[in-house]
Motif scaffolding. Structure first.
Motif, mmCIF file in Angstrom:
data_model
loop_
_atom_site.group_PDB
_atom_site.id
_atom_site.type_symbol
_atom_site.label_atom_id
_atom_site.label_comp_id
_atom_site.label_asym_id
_atom_site.label_seq_id
_atom_site.Cartn_x
_atom_site.Cartn_y
_atom_site.Cartn_z
ATOM 1 N N LEU A 1 60.559 7.128 24.134
ATOM 2 C CA LEU A 1 60.889 8.115 24.791
ATOM 3 C C LEU A 1 62.438 9.215 24.375
ATOM 4 O O LEU A 1 62.493 10.166 24.135
ATOM 5 C CB LEU A 1 61.251 8.022 26.272
ATOM 6 N N PRO A 2 63.435 7.611 24.423
ATOM 7 C CA PRO A 2 64.417 8.197 23.491
ATOM 8 C C PRO A 2 64.673 9.075 22.763
ATOM 9 O O PRO A 2 65.763 9.857 22.030
ATOM 10 C CB PRO A 2 65.637 6.827 22.571
ATOM 11 N N ILE A 3 63.545 9.056 21.454
ATOM 12 C CA ILE A 3 63.415 9.665 20.044
ATOM 13 C C ILE A 3 63.305 10.934 20.021
ATOM 14 O O ILE A 3 64.090 12.319 19.747
ATOM 15 C CB ILE A 3 62.619 9.432 19.329
ATOM 16 N N VAL A 4 62.196 11.027 21.195
ATOM 17 C CA VAL A 4 62.018 12.343 21.366
ATOM 18 C C VAL A 4 62.837 13.485 22.374
ATOM 19 O O VAL A 4 63.614 14.205 22.190
ATOM 20 C CB VAL A 4 60.792 12.190 22.421
ATOM 21 N N PHE A 5 63.596 11.947 23.875
ATOM 22 C CA PHE A 5 64.144 13.204 25.056
ATOM 23 C C PHE A 5 65.790 13.029 24.919
ATOM 24 O O PHE A 5 66.046 13.641 25.652
ATOM 25 C CB PHE A 5 63.407 11.948 25.712
ATOM 26 N N GLY A 6 66.342 11.462 24.132
ATOM 27 C CA GLY A 6 67.786 12.192 23.892
ATOM 28 C C GLY A 6 67.924 10.712 25.371
ATOM 29 O O GLY A 6 66.984 10.108 25.892
ATOM 30 N N ARG A 7 68.945 10.239 25.313
ATOM 31 C CA ARG A 7 69.886 9.538 25.767
ATOM 32 C C ARG A 7 70.752 9.904 27.283
ATOM 33 O O ARG A 7 71.522 9.152 27.852
ATOM 34 C CB ARG A 7 70.072 8.078 25.622
ATOM 35 N N ASP A 8 70.670 10.988 27.695
ATOM 36 C CA ASP A 8 71.434 11.895 28.670
ATOM 37 C C ASP A 8 71.183 10.645 30.026
ATOM 38 O O ASP A 8 70.630 9.710 29.401
ATOM 39 C CB ASP A 8 71.922 12.593 29.039
ATOM 40 N N SER A 9 72.408 11.137 31.571
ATOM 41 C CA SER A 9 71.895 10.091 32.669
ATOM 42 C C SER A 9 70.531 10.599 32.659
ATOM 43 O O SER A 9 69.855 10.016 33.754
ATOM 44 C CB SER A 9 73.451 10.382 33.096
ATOM 45 N N SER A 10 70.763 12.181 33.288
ATOM 46 C CA SER A 10 69.367 12.413 33.586
ATOM 47 C C SER A 10 68.059 11.542 33.393
ATOM 48 O O SER A 10 66.729 11.104 33.749
ATOM 49 C CB SER A 10 68.835 13.929 34.130
ATOM 50 N N ALA B 1 57.361 -1.705 28.538
ATOM 51 C CA ALA B 1 57.573 -1.503 29.600
ATOM 52 C C ALA B 1 59.192 -0.577 28.710
ATOM 53 O O ALA B 1 59.767 -0.193 29.150
ATOM 54 C CB ALA B 1 58.084 -1.701 31.044
ATOM 55 N N ALA B 2 60.209 -1.404 28.287
ATOM 56 C CA ALA B 2 61.076 -1.936 27.571
ATOM 57 C C ALA B 2 60.792 -0.970 25.842
ATOM 58 O O ALA B 2 61.650 -0.403 26.126
ATOM 59 C CB ALA B 2 61.466 -3.006 27.257
ATOM 60 N N PHE B 3 60.328 -1.465 25.286
ATOM 61 C CA PHE B 3 60.492 -0.807 24.377
ATOM 62 C C PHE B 3 60.425 1.226 24.321
ATOM 63 O O PHE B 3 60.304 1.969 23.726
ATOM 64 C CB PHE B 3 58.680 -1.143 23.424
ATOM 65 N N LEU B 4 58.912 1.503 25.611
ATOM 66 C CA LEU B 4 59.009 2.935 26.001
ATOM 67 C C LEU B 4 60.098 3.532 26.205
ATOM 68 O O LEU B 4 60.457 4.890 26.313
ATOM 69 C CB LEU B 4 57.800 2.791 27.183
ATOM 70 N N THR B 5 60.849 2.908 26.926
ATOM 71 C CA THR B 5 61.789 3.339 27.963
ATOM 72 C C THR B 5 63.346 3.390 26.056
ATOM 73 O O THR B 5 64.369 3.473 27.391
ATOM 74 C CB THR B 5 61.862 2.926 28.960
ATOM 75 N N GLY B 6 63.591 2.623 25.755
ATOM 76 C CA GLY B 6 64.170 2.356 24.446
ATOM 77 C C GLY B 6 65.661 1.167 25.446
ATOM 78 O O GLY B 6 66.155 1.010 24.261
ATOM 79 N N LEU B 7 64.705 0.321 25.491
ATOM 80 C CA LEU B 7 65.312 -0.860 25.878
ATOM 81 C C LEU B 7 65.579 -2.106 24.792
ATOM 82 O O LEU B 7 66.271 -2.887 24.691
ATOM 83 C CB LEU B 7 65.433 -1.992 27.163
#
Length: 374
Positions: free
Chosen positions: A209-218, A287-293
């Motif tokens: 997810l982060p590689i596609v959508f970035g890491r802004d606060s939203s 769950a952690a991997f998908l969301t960048g943790l």
């Protein structure tokens, strides 16, 4: 409404990916691993290995074991395999770490492990493959998984007095795929582990997810919501079954981007990976991997600098793949001329070249071993 909000940003793949553009071949008889410029090589499926070290192989024996990892108040059974010739001759140890993904498993390294362990040469090798906590055939407790937890596990496993790596007189090499490679480099940079060399196979640093959508606060808020939903007792299993734990989803992933050649994706592979998603606690690490943790760094600059920190300390081989998804090629490209990368080789494949093209990957890794142990 909650489900629709989540699906608005869930991509069609669940492995972060890196690859590189084709490069010209630059060969050297005696590569200097501590030079700034890496050795650049391109491998292909048409290479003739008949006169190479592939010709001399011996039968191998396999031992399946469990190691108990103590983490805070948890005792986690960790599954690992050892492959060698079954003799009493001295061996150098190679630790192989699976690519972190929804369906990570020692199986992806098994063919390469047996190949290298069975080779006849001046040096004998024992190959050890270990499953991450929460993945493969290891226990899957409900921990708060993040990159620090995974690094802590790797360091503990390597340095444990009762572990298979420490018993090898601390003379060992690490081969890792994807995030596993980058986590190993992180630990080596900090001096927490001291391998003789590291091979990074399709190294990655950003979750799907982060590689596609970035890491802004939203987006971080949405990632947190998805992560919490996946970890929840009832709805979590439902969501996990939709996103990950179904045969059609796994087949689609493997044919679209995990493998470069869809024809190599067999039903046995799908059945094996699907079974892993049904193990108790299977959803916590995804769950952690998908969301960048599980991302060991947060930017390309940090990723490149991580390898640069090993310049003059540890030889590093990067095996890039020609068929990785387009979005992540730029990240791997940054390593092609990077400081700290001793040798760069492009091989066929996508995210799991060690499983899709095991003979080619084994040959390149064995050549690297011969060079560092010459």
């Amino acid at each position: 409404m909650a489900s629709s909000a989540i699906f608005n940003f869930v991509p069609s793949y669940s492995l972060s990916t890196f690859s590189l553009r084709n490069s010209r071949t630059h060969l050297s008889q005696t590569p200097n691993y501590y030079n700034y410029k890496p050795l650049l090589v391109k491998a292909s499926t048409s290479l003739d290995y008949s006169s190479s070290s592939l010709a001399g192989k011996s039968p191998t024996s396999t031992k399946n074991n469990n190691w108990l990892w103590k983490y805070k108040d948890n005792s986690v059974n960790i599954y690992y395999e050892e492959h060698d010739k079954g003799s009493d001759e001295p061996c150098k140890n190679i630790l192989m770490i699976p690519t972190i993904s929804d369906v990570s498993t020692v199986e992806e390294w098994r063919s390469v492990a047996k190949d290298i362990a069975g080779r006849s040469g001046n040096v004998n090798y024992r190959t050890t493959i270990v499953d991450w906590p929460g993945l493969g055939y290891s226990d899957r407790p409900k921990l708060d998984y993040n990159a620090d937890v995974m690094e802590k596990f790797l360091v503990d496993f390597i340095n444990a007095p009762d572990g298979p790596v420490n018993n090898s007189d601390k003379d060992f090499v690490v081969f890792g795929g994807g995030h596993a490679a980058t986590i190993a480099v992180c630990a080596a940079k900090k001096g927490l582990v001291k391998p003789t060399a590291i091979a990074s196979i399709a190294p990655t640093w950003a979750g799907p997810l982060p590689i596609v959508f970035g890491r802004d606060s939203s987006m971080e808020t949405r990632y947190g919501f998805l992560r919490g939903t996946l970890r929840a007792p009832a709805v979590g299993w439902m969501m996990y079954s939709v996103l990950v734990s179904n045969e059609k989803s796994i087949q689609s992933q493997y044919k679209s981007h995990v493998y470069a050649d869809p024809e190599k994706v067999t039903q046995d592979i799908i059945d094996s990976r699907y079974a892993l998603t049904k193990r108790q606690g299977a959803r916590y690490v995804p769950a952690a991997f998908l969301t960048g943790l599980l991302d060991p760094v947060k930017s390309r600059e940090e990723f490149v600098q991580l390898f640069a920190e090993l310049e003059g300390r540890i030889p590093v081989l990067v095996l890039a793949t020609a068929g990785s998804p387009k979005r992540s090629k730029a990240e791997m490209e940054a390593l092609r001329e990077a400081k700290g990368v001793s040798k760069y080789v492009e091989v066929p494949g996508a995210l799991l070249p060690q499983e899709e093209y095991p003979e080619i990957v084994a040959e390149q890794l064995y050549r690297f071993l011969q060079e560092i142990h010459a």
